[in-house]
Design a protein around this motif. Structure first.
Motif, PDB file in Angstrom:
ATOM      1  N   GLU A 130     -17.052  -6.156  -5.040  1.00 12.76           N
ATOM      2  CA  GLU A 130     -16.524  -4.966  -5.404  1.00 12.76           C
ATOM      3  C   GLU A 130     -15.649  -4.879  -6.375  1.00 12.76           C
ATOM      4  O   GLU A 130     -14.286  -5.365  -6.071  1.00 12.76           O
ATOM      5  N   ARG A 131     -15.800  -4.471  -7.601  1.00 13.26           N
ATOM      6  CA  ARG A 131     -14.801  -5.038  -8.808  1.00 13.26           C
ATOM      7  C   ARG A 131     -14.619  -3.555  -9.482  1.00 13.26           C
ATOM      8  O   ARG A 131     -15.501  -2.697  -9.783  1.00 13.26           O
ATOM      9  N   ILE A 132     -13.265  -3.039  -9.338  1.00 12.76           N
ATOM     10  CA  ILE A 132     -12.825  -1.858  -9.674  1.00 12.76           C
ATOM     11  C   ILE A 132     -11.582  -1.902 -10.967  1.00 12.76           C
ATOM     12  O   ILE A 132     -10.823  -2.634 -10.677  1.00 12.76           O
ATOM     13  N   VAL A 133     -11.848  -1.309 -12.038  1.00 15.40           N
ATOM     14  CA  VAL A 133     -10.876  -1.238 -13.027  1.00 15.40           C
ATOM     15  C   VAL A 133     -10.063   0.133 -13.204  1.00 15.40           C
ATOM     16  O   VAL A 133     -10.788   1.233 -13.001  1.00 15.40           O
ATOM     17  N   VAL A 134      -8.872   0.238 -13.110  1.00 19.81           N
ATOM     18  CA  VAL A 134      -8.062   1.401 -13.361  1.00 19.81           C
ATOM     19  C   VAL A 134      -7.096   1.154 -14.488  1.00 19.81           C
ATOM     20  O   VAL A 134      -6.741   0.172 -14.654  1.00 19.81           O
ATOM     21  N   ASP A 135      -7.302   2.210 -15.336  1.00 21.51           N
ATOM     22  CA  ASP A 135      -6.574   2.305 -16.705  1.00 21.51           C
ATOM     23  C   ASP A 135      -6.360   3.536 -17.059  1.00 21.51           C
ATOM     24  O   ASP A 135      -7.167   4.420 -16.792  1.00 21.51           O
ATOM     25  N   ARG A 150      -6.915 -13.023   3.765  1.00 20.92           N
ATOM     26  CA  ARG A 150      -8.132 -12.266   4.301  1.00 20.92           C
ATOM     27  C   ARG A 150      -9.154 -12.543   3.358  1.00 20.92           C
ATOM     28  O   ARG A 150      -9.014 -12.847   2.297  1.00 20.92           O
ATOM     29  N   GLU A 151     -10.357 -12.172   3.780  1.00 15.78           N
ATOM     30  CA  GLU A 151     -11.516 -12.078   2.865  1.00 15.78           C
ATOM     31  C   GLU A 151     -11.291 -11.274   1.738  1.00 15.78           C
ATOM     32  O   GLU A 151     -11.005 -10.216   1.858  1.00 15.78           O
ATOM     33  N   VAL A 152     -11.688 -11.673   0.232  1.00 22.22           N
ATOM     34  CA  VAL A 152     -11.469 -10.919  -0.792  1.00 22.22           C
ATOM     35  C   VAL A 152     -12.638 -10.354  -1.239  1.00 22.22           C
ATOM     36  O   VAL A 152     -13.527 -11.009  -1.778  1.00 22.22           O
ATOM     37  N   ASP A 153     -12.891  -9.122  -0.804  1.00 17.27           N
ATOM     38  CA  ASP A 153     -14.141  -8.301  -1.370  1.00 17.27           C
ATOM     39  C   ASP A 153     -14.017  -7.287  -2.324  1.00 17.27           C
ATOM     40  O   ASP A 153     -14.777  -7.327  -3.458  1.00 17.27           O
ATOM     41  N   ARG A 154     -13.070  -6.561  -2.245  1.00 16.44           N
ATOM     42  CA  ARG A 154     -12.474  -5.546  -3.097  1.00 16.44           C
ATOM     43  C   ARG A 154     -11.427  -5.572  -3.810  1.00 16.44           C
ATOM     44  O   ARG A 154     -10.368  -5.859  -3.516  1.00 16.44           O
ATOM     45  N   VAL A 155     -11.590  -5.962  -5.444  1.00 15.21           N
ATOM     46  CA  VAL A 155     -10.591  -6.132  -5.956  1.00 15.21           C
ATOM     47  C   VAL A 155     -10.603  -4.974  -7.163  1.00 15.21           C
ATOM     48  O   VAL A 155     -11.526  -4.598  -7.698  1.00 15.21           O
ATOM     49  N   VAL A 156      -9.156  -4.512  -7.576  1.00 11.56           N
ATOM     50  CA  VAL A 156      -8.766  -3.831  -8.571  1.00 11.56           C
ATOM     51  C   VAL A 156      -8.220  -4.255  -9.471  1.00 11.56           C
ATOM     52  O   VAL A 156      -6.855  -4.979  -9.418  1.00 11.56           O
TER      53      VAL A 156
END
Length: 193
Positions: free
Chosen positions: A59-64, A36-42
């Motif tokens: 869209e780039r999201i960090v979870v820590d 799939r198209e990769v737009d939202r990455v965590v």
């Protein structure tokens, strides 16, 4: 289930100064396996966003779990969310890709981490894991060094991670072997609605 959060929280101000940048080419190769198209990455356990900052994505999201690392990620202009890798604060099927770069060995309950990654991935999305192989000479040295400084690290070989990804319902591929390796899991199933 936060693993080695305390030391990383204290280390946050120096992290970018001492850690080499993540290898964008290795991450892109893993992301390319998405169907799939990769737009939202965590970026899970992403600290200051060392890996995700190397990728030009919408869209780039960090979870820590380390507050100091989240402050550093925000200072780099990233969306940063406090959370546990084994209980991600994200909706089901809300991400196109999940990255875990040089951090999995610090996360307890690896199977729960993979189950959560599979839950948040949309069909066709990918989990890209960059880790260190404890079966290599350098890997054995890293394992000894991490335990010497007090980390509660648990390392896995590429094949062990591929087996665990399959158990989480992801289609695994060992993309690269060696001291630093890449294992990718593709979310192929449609979940029952």
């Amino acid at each position: 289930m936060h693993g080695d959060v305390g030391p990383f929280d204290r280390f946050a101000p120096l992290y970018d100064l001492v850690m080499p940048p993540a290898r964008a080419s290795k991450l892109r190769r893993g992301l390319a396996l998405a169907t799939r198209e990769v737009d939202r990455v965590v970026d899970v356990g992403g600290g200051p966003g060392r890996a995700i900052r190397r990728l030009d994505l919408p869209e780039r999201i960090v979870v820590d779990a380390a507050p100091g690392m989240l402050r550093r990620a925000r200072s780099h202009g990233l969306v940063a969310i406090a959370g546990d890798a084994g209980r991600l604060p994200l909706a089901t099927e809300s991400a196109d890709a999940v990255l875990i770069v040089d951090a999995l060995h610090h996360m307890p309950a690896v199977d729960a981490v993979f189950a959560e990654a599979a839950r948040v991935l949309r069909p066709g999305g990918v989990l890209v894991v960059r880790e260190f192989d404890p079966a290599t000479l350098r890997g054995r040295g890293l394992v000894a060094a991490e335990h010497l400084v007090g980390f509660d690290s648990a390392f896995f070989t590429p094949d062990e991670l591929a087996t665990r990804l399959a158990s989480a319902g992801l289609d695994p591929t060992v993309l690269e072997r060696g001291f630093g390796y890449t294992v990718v899991g593709v979310e192929e199933s449609e979940r029952a609605k």
